[in-house]
Design an enzyme around this catalytic site. Structure first.
Site, mmCIF file in Angstrom:
data_model
loop_
_atom_site.group_PDB
_atom_site.id
_atom_site.type_symbol
_atom_site.label_atom_id
_atom_site.label_comp_id
_atom_site.label_asym_id
_atom_site.label_seq_id
_atom_site.Cartn_x
_atom_site.Cartn_y
_atom_site.Cartn_z
ATOM 1 N N HIS A 82 0.861 -1.190 0.000
ATOM 2 C CA HIS A 82 0.000 0.000 0.000
ATOM 3 C C HIS A 82 0.893 1.233 0.000
ATOM 4 O O HIS A 82 1.881 1.286 0.727
ATOM 5 C CB HIS A 82 -0.904 0.035 1.236
ATOM 6 C CG HIS A 82 -1.702 1.293 1.317
ATOM 7 N ND1 HIS A 82 -2.864 1.471 0.593
ATOM 8 C CD2 HIS A 82 -1.495 2.448 1.975
ATOM 9 C CE1 HIS A 82 -3.331 2.690 0.807
ATOM 10 N NE2 HIS A 82 -2.522 3.302 1.653
ATOM 11 N N ASP A 161 -15.653 2.780 6.572
ATOM 12 C CA ASP A 161 -14.582 3.682 6.111
ATOM 13 C C ASP A 161 -15.025 4.448 4.873
ATOM 14 O O ASP A 161 -14.734 5.639 4.734
ATOM 15 C CB ASP A 161 -13.302 2.895 5.800
ATOM 16 C CG ASP A 161 -12.276 3.802 5.113
ATOM 17 O OD1 ASP A 161 -11.795 4.734 5.785
ATOM 18 O OD2 ASP A 161 -12.020 3.620 3.913
ATOM 19 N N ARG A 168 -14.928 12.901 5.712
ATOM 20 C CA ARG A 168 -13.653 13.553 6.117
ATOM 21 C C ARG A 168 -13.117 14.413 4.980
ATOM 22 O O ARG A 168 -12.638 15.526 5.201
ATOM 23 C CB ARG A 168 -12.608 12.485 6.494
ATOM 24 C CG ARG A 168 -12.874 11.848 7.856
ATOM 25 C CD ARG A 168 -11.990 10.629 8.071
ATOM 26 N NE ARG A 168 -10.575 10.948 8.027
ATOM 27 C CZ ARG A 168 -9.641 10.124 7.537
ATOM 28 N NH1 ARG A 168 -9.961 8.935 7.045
ATOM 29 N NH2 ARG A 168 -8.386 10.484 7.564
ATOM 30 N N SER A 183 -8.367 4.055 8.657
ATOM 31 C CA SER A 183 -8.935 4.013 7.310
ATOM 32 C C SER A 183 -8.115 3.091 6.400
ATOM 33 O O SER A 183 -8.661 2.201 5.741
ATOM 34 C CB SER A 183 -8.954 5.448 6.759
ATOM 35 O OG SER A 183 -9.257 5.459 5.395
ATOM 36 N N LYS A 187 -9.049 -1.360 5.462
ATOM 37 C CA LYS A 187 -9.195 -1.900 4.102
ATOM 38 C C LYS A 187 -8.140 -2.973 3.822
ATOM 39 O O LYS A 187 -8.424 -4.006 3.226
ATOM 40 C CB LYS A 187 -9.074 -0.761 3.079
ATOM 41 C CG LYS A 187 -10.313 0.128 3.059
ATOM 42 C CD LYS A 187 -10.145 1.356 2.195
ATOM 43 C CE LYS A 187 -9.298 2.398 2.847
ATOM 44 N NZ LYS A 187 -9.426 3.757 2.382
HETATM 45 N N1 URA Z 1 -5.989 7.088 2.346
HETATM 46 C C1 URA Z 1 -6.993 6.406 2.927
HETATM 47 O O1 URA Z 1 -7.422 5.368 2.449
HETATM 48 N N2 URA Z 1 -7.502 6.924 4.061
HETATM 49 C C2 URA Z 1 -7.071 8.064 4.634
HETATM 50 O O2 URA Z 1 -7.581 8.444 5.661
HETATM 51 C C3 URA Z 1 -6.023 8.756 4.004
HETATM 52 C C4 URA Z 1 -5.493 8.237 2.855
#
Ligand code: URA
Length: 443
Positions: A82, A161, A168, A183, A187
């Site tokens: 990621h 999320d 957000r 967040s 995932k």
């Molecule tokens: N990427 C995400 O998936 N979540 C965040 O809060 C910030 C960047």
């Protein structure tokens, strides 16, 4: 538990219990919390902060708000990468086939670009026909057949999320490390992984622009991954200039296919180096290589002997993409676009690059999104021809804009030219990876 009581407790600086956090996330999912109540609590969290226990509780609640994928029938270690995102950050398309070619299954759930940062799904959609909306069953089948699959977040993965992130984004509450950790990790943990490598960017094109903030985020992410039973490591990588040569969707896929085909070029050497490094670290975490050095050699050999490219080709076919772009990557470069040279503003050395300005320029000509529902022009993009440390003169192009019209070029030309800071003294180049974070101590 009434939303007002939970919001008031955080507003006044209290620490929420696991039950209160679960009530909040349940309320997001069953829609019993209104958007204004969710936003109010999130704002209170940003202002008051979250303890480590609260951060873990919110990660756990968001993860369990949806489906956790089960790939136990695939008899291989499962790993993923990621990245916190940047400009020209395209390594997923190189890493997934390398790692799959080394026997690690990669269930990669990716996102779309927003603002100056690109997104893997948009890049993949530059391949005609490529399907990034796989069902869970299709996702599973593609991984089983070719070792990796790349798809978007389904409605079943961490739905809390999805809702909270959108709010957000609209309420200026993204920059908060515990919320970012919850967040991202909710995932990633939903992918059912054994190993995870995180690429946390730092510099002018990164989400976290200072080394201090990037390190704090990387440590918090690694700690969370390990707590949830996933072998996790992070690198801090340089985003003080675009990664590689190309910025934009189709042109970035072009760069990746060239790397996968073993075409070497100095202008994309950093994309290749970072892809190999992240692949190598993931191979060690996944338990298929004994050392990073050995893993680097294996990863590089998958590029030179063509097996990573073959994996990529198989994946494109399985996900419905047009194989012609694998056979002839030039098809990804739209020859009908205007190519406008961006001239340097002076003579000297490139001492810094405003990478954010470059990402924004590509976004403004349609290559990215300003709002989440904007349409993307996959063909437009930018070639960054000068890197930090290069000697440059006024007569030379610092970059080349691939745009639909000369009006578009006029709109972003000075923004792009001014992105290159020219000075009198040569600058030493920063290494692509400045730190590796393996076992941070809880703060
Ligand atoms: N990427 C995400 O998936 N979540 C965040 O809060 C910030 C960047």
């Amino acid at each position: 538990m009434r939303p007002q009581e939970i919001i008031a407790k955080k507003r006044d600086g209290g620490e929420l219990s696991d039950a209160e956090i679960r009530a909040f996330i349940d309320g997001v999912c069953d829609k019993s919390w209104a958007d204004y109540q969710i936003s109010a609590l999130i704002m209170a969290m940003v202002i008051r902060g979250l303890s480590l226990a609260e951060q873990d509780a919110i990660t756990d609640a968001m993860l369990n708000s949806g489906e956790v994928l089960d790939f136990s029938s695939i008899n291989k270690p499962k790993g993923d990468k990621h990245s916190t995102g940047g400009v020209g950050d395209k390594t997923s398309l190189v890493i997934a086939p390398i790692v799959a070619a080394c026997g690690v299954a990669v269930p990669m759930i990716s996102g779309r670009g927003l603002g100056h940062t690109g997104g893997t799904l948009d890049k993949l959609e530059a391949i005609p026909g490529y399907n990034v909306k796989l069902t869970t069953e299709e996702f599973h089948n593609v991984i089983e057949k070719c070792g990796f699959a790349m798809t978007g977040q389904t409605a079943e993965i961490a739905p809390a999320d999805k809702k909270i992130y959108a709010l957000r984004d609209a309420t200026a509450t993204v920059p908060c490390i515990p919320l970012i950790v919850a967040s991202i990790m909710s995932k990633k943990l939903a992918e059912g992984l054994d190993a995870l490598i995180l690429d946390v960017k730092t510099g002018s094109g990164a989400f976290m622009q200072t080394l201090e903030d990037s390190t704090a985020l990387a440590e918090a992410l690694v700690l969370t991954g390990r707590k949830f039973g996933v072998r996790t490591e992070a690198v801090i990588s340089d985003m003080s200039q675009p990664l590689g040569r190309y910025v934009g969707n189709a042109v970035e896929v072009y760069e990746c296919i060239q790397i996968l085909k073993g075409e070497s070029d100095d202008s994309w050497a950093d994309t290749k180096e970072l892809s190999v490094e992240l692949s190598a670290r993931l191979l060690v975490l996944a338990g298929v290589s004994e050392s990073v050095e050995a893993a680097r050699q294996v990863a590089t050999s998958k590029l030179t002997d063509g097996t990573a490219f073959e994996k990529f080709r198989e994946n494109v076919e399985l996900q419905g993409g047009d194989l012609a772009v694998c056979d002839d990557p030039e098809l990804l470069i739209d020859r009908d676009l205007f190519r406008v040279e961006i001239k340097a503003t002076g003579d000297g050395f490139v001492t810094a690059i405003d990478t954010l300005a470059i990402g924004n320029a590509v976004c403004e000509i349609g290559g990215g999104r300003i709002r989440a529902d904007d349409k993307v022009d996959h063909a437009v993009g930018y070639e960054s021809l000068s890197r930090i440390g290069d000697k440059i003169s006024k007569a030379e192009p610092a970059g080349l804009l691939h745009c639909r019209s000369l009006e578009q070029a006029a709109f972003v030309e000075s923004q792009l030219a001014n992105a290159y800071v020219i000075g009198n003294t040569p600058q030493t180049r920063t290494p692509i990876i400045s730190q590796v974070i393996s076992s941070p101590k809880p703060k």
